[in-house]
Design a protein around this motif. Structure first.
Motif, short mmCIF file in Angstrom:
data_model
loop_
_atom_site.label_atom_id
_atom_site.label_comp_id
_atom_site.label_asym_id
_atom_site.label_seq_id
_atom_site.Cartn_x
_atom_site.Cartn_y
_atom_site.Cartn_z
N CYS A 33 47.13 34.08 30.44
CA CYS A 33 46.79 32.95 30.76
C CYS A 33 45.46 32.15 30.70
O CYS A 33 44.49 33.09 30.76
CB CYS A 33 46.95 32.74 32.60
N PHE A 35 44.32 29.39 31.96
CA PHE A 35 43.77 28.73 33.12
C PHE A 35 42.55 29.53 33.83
O PHE A 35 42.58 30.75 33.96
CB PHE A 35 44.80 28.19 34.14
N GLY A 40 40.50 33.47 34.64
CA GLY A 40 41.59 33.38 35.25
C GLY A 40 41.06 32.94 36.97
O GLY A 40 40.12 32.77 37.13
N CYS A 41 42.17 32.48 37.55
CA CYS A 41 41.63 31.98 38.83
C CYS A 41 41.41 33.16 39.67
O CYS A 41 42.09 34.17 39.45
CB CYS A 41 43.21 31.25 39.53
N PHE A 43 41.85 34.19 42.55
CA PHE A 43 42.92 34.56 43.43
C PHE A 43 44.07 35.22 42.98
O PHE A 43 45.11 35.64 43.38
CB PHE A 43 43.36 33.74 44.51
N CYS A 44 44.15 35.24 41.32
CA CYS A 44 45.36 35.52 40.53
C CYS A 44 45.77 36.94 40.66
O CYS A 44 45.15 37.99 40.13
CB CYS A 44 45.06 35.37 39.03
N TRP A 59 41.36 39.41 31.66
CA TRP A 59 42.15 38.53 32.12
C TRP A 59 41.57 37.24 32.26
O TRP A 59 40.68 36.89 32.62
CB TRP A 59 42.75 39.07 33.62
N ALA A 96 54.43 35.25 35.78
CA ALA A 96 53.23 36.04 35.41
C ALA A 96 52.41 35.26 34.43
O ALA A 96 51.40 35.69 33.90
CB ALA A 96 53.49 37.37 34.94
N THR A 97 52.47 33.88 34.20
CA THR A 97 51.67 33.08 33.65
C THR A 97 52.09 31.58 33.91
O THR A 97 52.92 31.32 34.69
CB THR A 97 52.06 33.06 32.13
N ASP A 98 51.46 30.42 33.43
CA ASP A 98 51.93 29.35 33.61
C ASP A 98 52.68 28.84 32.41
O ASP A 98 52.08 28.98 31.26
CB ASP A 98 50.58 28.24 34.11
N ARG A 130 50.92 24.12 37.18
CA ARG A 130 49.96 23.34 37.74
C ARG A 130 49.57 22.18 36.67
O ARG A 130 48.67 21.53 36.92
CB ARG A 130 48.80 24.10 37.75
S1 SF4 Z 1 48.96 32.96 36.26
FE1 SF4 Z 1 48.53 31.10 37.62
S2 SF4 Z 1 47.09 31.93 39.07
FE2 SF4 Z 1 46.97 33.42 37.33
S3 SF4 Z 1 45.31 32.73 36.26
FE3 SF4 Z 1 47.28 31.67 35.41
S4 SF4 Z 1 47.07 29.73 36.32
FE4 SF4 Z 1 45.75 31.03 37.73
#
Ligand code: SF4
Length: 280
Positions: A33, A35, A40-41, A43-44, A59, A96-98, A130
């Motif tokens: 991912c 984002f 990564g976020c 909290f991911c 990640w 498990a991804t966007d 998102r």
């Molecule tokens: S999978 Fe979702 S929570 Fe994890 S890094 Fe990507 S956008 Fe963020």
């Protein structure tokens, strides 16, 4: 530096269960991912799963496109139809991804999957993202009609919180605009406040009232699949302490938001955590 790769996969649909107990399959057109500012976020929880180590890089710094996904998916959907199972199938895209990675602009794997679902409609497809890029596919989502729910993640109403915790994610205003556009097109829109970040409950409820058919509120403790253990291991309590958000990690921090949302949208349109995500 980010790495963008293409690989062949061996299947498109993966049997699922656990937290997503109402779903038969998950579908991830990408691995990794992009984002979240290269890390990564914060909290991911996916970064704690084996899939996060496929590439070997950090990640959030790599994405692998499953370039043969359309061919695999067409074969699998056709087989489900022939076996009489397609009409009962429920699919979560993606777990498990966007599905709207930046790479999607070029690869169009998510778009190809939606076109196939329009030809082979399952009982329900839940498309979670998102990204405002989902607006590109409004034509296909309209074709899917009642077979699709678009679940837009919007973790807070507070731009300062968003910038501090997920600085490269689309702004609150941009995501609200996307929700409105989807809804105006007649698409069922779910706003997933997941995980709930620090917010201003009454203002948040006002903001989403006109742009969501349904709201799901989820928390670290209830939604990370481990009673908050994974989120603790990711250092979220320490991060919150540093940022002055103490208390927002604790169980019960969501009560004000749920009450404000229910008062604004009605009891039945505001669901919680696992029960909410599995309400098809
Ligand atoms: S999978 Fe979702 S929570 Fe994890 S890094 Fe990507 S956008 Fe963020």
């Amino acid at each position: 530096m980010r790495r963008y790769l293409e690989q062949d996969a061996t299947r498109a649909l993966s049997p699922t269960g656990g937290f997503l107990s109402a779903f038969s399959y998950s579908l991830n057109p990408y691995l990794g991912c992009s984002f979240g500012d290269g890390g990564g976020c914060p909290f991911c929880y996916v970064r704690t799963l084996p899939v996060a180590h496929i590439d070997g890089g950090r990640w959030g710094s790599w994405v692998i496109a499953k370039r043969n996904l359309p061919q695999l998916l067409e074969r699998e959907l056709s087989a489900l139809q022939q076996n009489g199972k397609l009409a009962d199938s429920t699919i979560f895209m993606s777990s498990a991804t966007d599905p709207y990675q930046g790479m999607e602009r070029r690869m169009k794997l998510t778009r190809a999957a939606l076109a196939l679902f329009a030809d082979y409609p399952p009982r329900r497809l839940l498309l979670q993202t998102r990204s405002p890029m989902v607006e590109r596919d409004i034509d296909l989502l309209v074709r899917l009609g009642s077979h699709v729910i678009v679940s837009l993640t919007l973790e807070t109403d507070d731009e300062t919180v968003r910038r501090r915790l997920t600085p490269t994610s689309p702004s609150v205003a941009r995501r609200i605009a996307t929700a409105k556009r989807l809804r105006q097109a007649g698409i069922f829109v779910q706003l997933a406040i997941s995980p709930m970040l620090p917010n201003r409950a009454v203002r948040f409820a006002q903001l989403v009232a006109g742009c969501a058919d349904r709201v799901i509120v989820d928390t670290y403790v209830d939604g990370d699949g481990s009673g908050g253990r994974r989120s603790r291991a990711l250092g979220i309590p320490q991060l919150y302490k540093r940022l002055g958000y103490e208390g927002w990690f604790e169980q019960g921090a969501e009560h004000d938001l749920i009450a404000a949302m229910r008062s604004r949208l009605g009891q039945e349109r505001v669901l919680f955590s696992r029960d909410g995500f599995n309400a098809l």
